[in-house]
Design an enzyme around this catalytic site. Structure first.
Site, PDB file in Angstrom:
ATOM      1  N   ILE A  66       0.840  -1.185   0.000  1.00 57.37           N
ATOM      2  CA  ILE A  66       0.000   0.000   0.000  1.00 57.37           C
ATOM      3  C   ILE A  66       0.882   1.243   0.000  1.00 57.37           C
ATOM      4  O   ILE A  66       1.838   1.331   0.768  1.00 57.37           O
ATOM      5  CB  ILE A  66      -0.902   0.036   1.247  1.00 57.37           C
ATOM      6  CG1 ILE A  66      -1.682  -1.264   1.383  1.00 57.37           C
ATOM      7  CG2 ILE A  66      -1.850   1.218   1.203  1.00 57.37           C
ATOM      8  CD1 ILE A  66      -2.201  -1.508   2.772  1.00 57.37           C
ATOM      9  N   CYS A  67       0.525   2.168  -0.877  1.00 56.09           N
ATOM     10  CA  CYS A  67       1.240   3.432  -0.902  1.00 56.09           C
ATOM     11  C   CYS A  67       0.394   4.470  -0.193  1.00 56.09           C
ATOM     12  O   CYS A  67      -0.533   5.028  -0.753  1.00 56.09           O
ATOM     13  CB  CYS A  67       1.508   3.840  -2.355  1.00 56.09           C
ATOM     14  SG  CYS A  67       2.172   5.490  -2.485  1.00 56.09           S
TER      15      CYS A  67
END
Lengths: 456, 152
Positions: free
Chosen positions: B90-91
């Site tokens: 996840i960014c």
């Protein structure tokens, strides 16, 4: 009726009861170690209990608090009630340790991300500290509740479940173990004994827990009610076991009836002693009361007699002529004597009064005497003091003379041996030299001779 | 030690109550927890789907952020989102060292991810997803994401 065989099994069992050496006997293996430990036992009571205390730092983040703690008092980082709270420049409160940790990572306030340095945090207001200190928390050892600020003191000095040094540390055994405070009054318990139930050998200090929890033979069926009970709690159980045969409540007045504890109330209604019993009980109480009354009366009587005797002897003494005494006062008991004294009390009172007046007179004389004495002492001491100071001054003068002579001789020596330091023991004084040097050495007598003295 | 205590507190709170759409799957020990999240509104991209999150905590949690990734199992896919790579990474700035704050916790991370999915309208993977998934050997927290997109 409890079986006689239970008594020797008890020592490890009730922690608070007094345990004497005889009770310990069945546990000790009977070797020399048992001998030494029982002889230790006596002088082990001497070290004060406070000398056994160990410092217990209480981790305030690990303890359980009573009820829910106000969310405002919880640190947003560790989620525990604040420990050593600090206030940031941006008005947020954290534990000191938490914010220090967080700032070592990023120099931002964890809540509003405003720039923050370790200089930007200061001690939180006193009120926050006070609120936190008054939070109730459970003691990590004994689980009773205290104000958080008191906890450390409690654990260190009072908690019965907290560890303290084994009292054996003050004996020749020099035991370095720790022991729970409630067991510390029984001397060093760090010696092996045999469990009376499973015959396993272990330290006496662990015996109680072993017999209650881990012993294989810990349970036995009660011979009366058949319920499984802890062996070490057997005698307690017998005190309340419903199936134990108990004598009738009025057995001491002659009732022969015996029944199980649960059935005893059935007998109570039909017991032939049910009317006599309570009566006898009240009579017994009454007799006890009267006896104690009588005893106290006898005591007062005895006291009174002694007083009378004392006063009588004092009276006799006061009748004798005494040069120091004021005659008018000495006459008082006589005048009292002439009155018709029908009650002994009045007589005693008059005696008492006369004695009191004599006493006050005597004390007056005493103070007088004391005053005279001090005066005399002063008169004596003042000349002595004067003499003393005189002697001191003379001594001082002599000292000066000695110094001057010393210096004189040194100069003499120096002149004779061509400046070699140190005074010669055989130097003879020269009369002409001394008179010519005199004004010079007088001037130096304050400072120079001291140097020479120190050199000597 | 610090991490253990803090996670213990969080766990007891999670056992007490959790916001809707978040459920605890396993929390054995204080190193790795699994939680399920669902998107609560009618967003067609994530309708009727449940996603599994894996939290990995370091010894310095909560000073350092946990490592949070989506995991792929038979009935728990990786959600489609322009900031979520197909390997589950996840960014999100909240999970990077820069954006993290020690006042965040497992629950708040889950809620942030819920809202991140809810607000999304693009049914697509990040740019260069295939290349990143094939080449990345680094741990998520060591990746220097460039948080350029503030719209989602």
């Amino acid at each position: 009726m409890p079986p006689a065989g239970h008594r020797p099994l008890d020592p490890s069992l009730p922690p608070s009861t007094e345990v004497d050496n005889d009770d310990r006997a069945p546990y000790t293996p009977g070797s020399s170690s048992s001998l030494s430990s029982s002889s230790l036992y006596k002088h082990l009571r001497t070290p004060s209990t406070s000398s056994l205390n160990i410092r217990h730092p209480v981790d305030l983040r690990a303890i359980t608090y009573d009820g829910a703690v106000d969310e405002n008092l919880v640190c947003p980082i560790c989620r525990c009630p604040l420990v050593d709270p600090v206030l940031t420049e941006c008005d947020h409160i954290f534990c000191r340790a938490c914010i220090t940790d967080a700032l070592s990572n990023t120099k931002l306030c964890p809540i509003d991300r405003s720039p923050l340095d370790s200089d930007g945090v200061s001690r939180a207001p006193k009120m926050v500290h006070n609120q936190l200190d008054s939070l109730k928390a459970k003691c990590p050892c004994c689980a009773s509740s205290f104000a958080r600020s008191m906890l450390e003191n409690h654990v260190e000095k009072y908690c019965p479940e907290a560890n303290v040094k084994c009292p054996g540390i003050y004996s020749e055994k020099y035991c370095k173990e720790v022991v729970k405070r409630r067991m510390s009054g029984r001397g060093c318990l760090h010696y092996p004994v045999e469990c009376p139930d499973c015959k396993e050998t272990l330290l006496l200090v662990e015996m109680e827990e072993h017999r209650e929890a881990s012993c294989n033979e810990k349970l036995k069926a009660c011979e009366h009610c058949g319920v499984n009970i802890l062996r070490c709690k057997e005698s307690e159980h017998h005190e309340e076991c419903p199936d134990v045969i108990r004598p009738c409540n009025w057995a001491e007045y002659g009732c022969q009836h015996e029944a199980k504890r649960t059935d005893l109330h059935l007998h109570a209604d039909e017991c032939s002693f049910k009317l006599v019993g309570p009566m006898a009980d009240t009579l017994k109480k009454e007799i006890k009361l009267l006896r104690s009354d009588m005893r106290s009366l006898a005591e007062t009587n005895h006291l009174q007699e002694r007083r009378i005797k004392f006063l009588e002897s004092a009276q006799r003494a006061s009748d004798r002529p005494m040069e120091l005494m004021d005659l008018s006062l000495a006459n008082l008991p006589e005048s009292a004597n002439t009155e018709p004294l029908d009650s002994g009390h009045e007589y005693l009172l008059s005696l008492l009064e006369s004695q009191q007046s004599r006493l006050s007179q005597l004390s007056n004389e005493l103070t007088d005497f004391q005053g005279k004495n001090t005066m005399m002492l002063l008169n004596e001491t003042i000349p002595i003091k004067n003499e003393l100071s005189e002697l001191r001054s003379t001594q001082q003068v002599t000292c000066m003379h000695v110094r001057w002579l010393m210096r004189f001789r040194m100069q003499e020596n120096q002149r004779r041996f061509g400046g070699s330091p140190g005074p010669g023991p055989s130097g003879s004084p020269d009369g002409g030299g001394s008179s010519s040097d005199l004004p010079f050495s007088r001037r130096l007598s304050d400072s120079a001779p001291r140097d020479i003295i120190t050199k000597l | 030690m610090f991490a253990t205590k803090r996670l213990g507190k969080e766990l007891s709170k999670i056992h007490g109550s959790l916001p809707p759409g978040i459920t605890l799957v396993t929390a054995e020990g204080f190193q790795e927890w699994l939680l399920d999240i669902r998107v609560l509104d009618e967003n067609p991209i994530y309708l009727n789907q449940t996603y599994r999150l894996k939290f990995k905590f370091s010894q310095s949690y909560p000073i350092e952020p946990p490592e949070v990734t989506f995991v792929n199992t038979t009935d728990r896919p990786i959600p489609i989102h322009p900031h979520i790579y197909s390997n589950g990474i996840i960014c999100l700035d909240l999970l990077g060292t820069q954006g993290w704050s020690p006042v965040q916790n497992v629950e708040s991370i889950c809620m942030s991810l819920q809202s991140m999915l809810t607000g999304n309208t693009k049914n697509e993977r990040p740019e260069g997803d295939a290349h990143f998934v094939a080449s990345n050997r680094r741990r998520p927290r060591d990746i220097d994401f460039y948080y350029h997109d503030n719209t989602v």
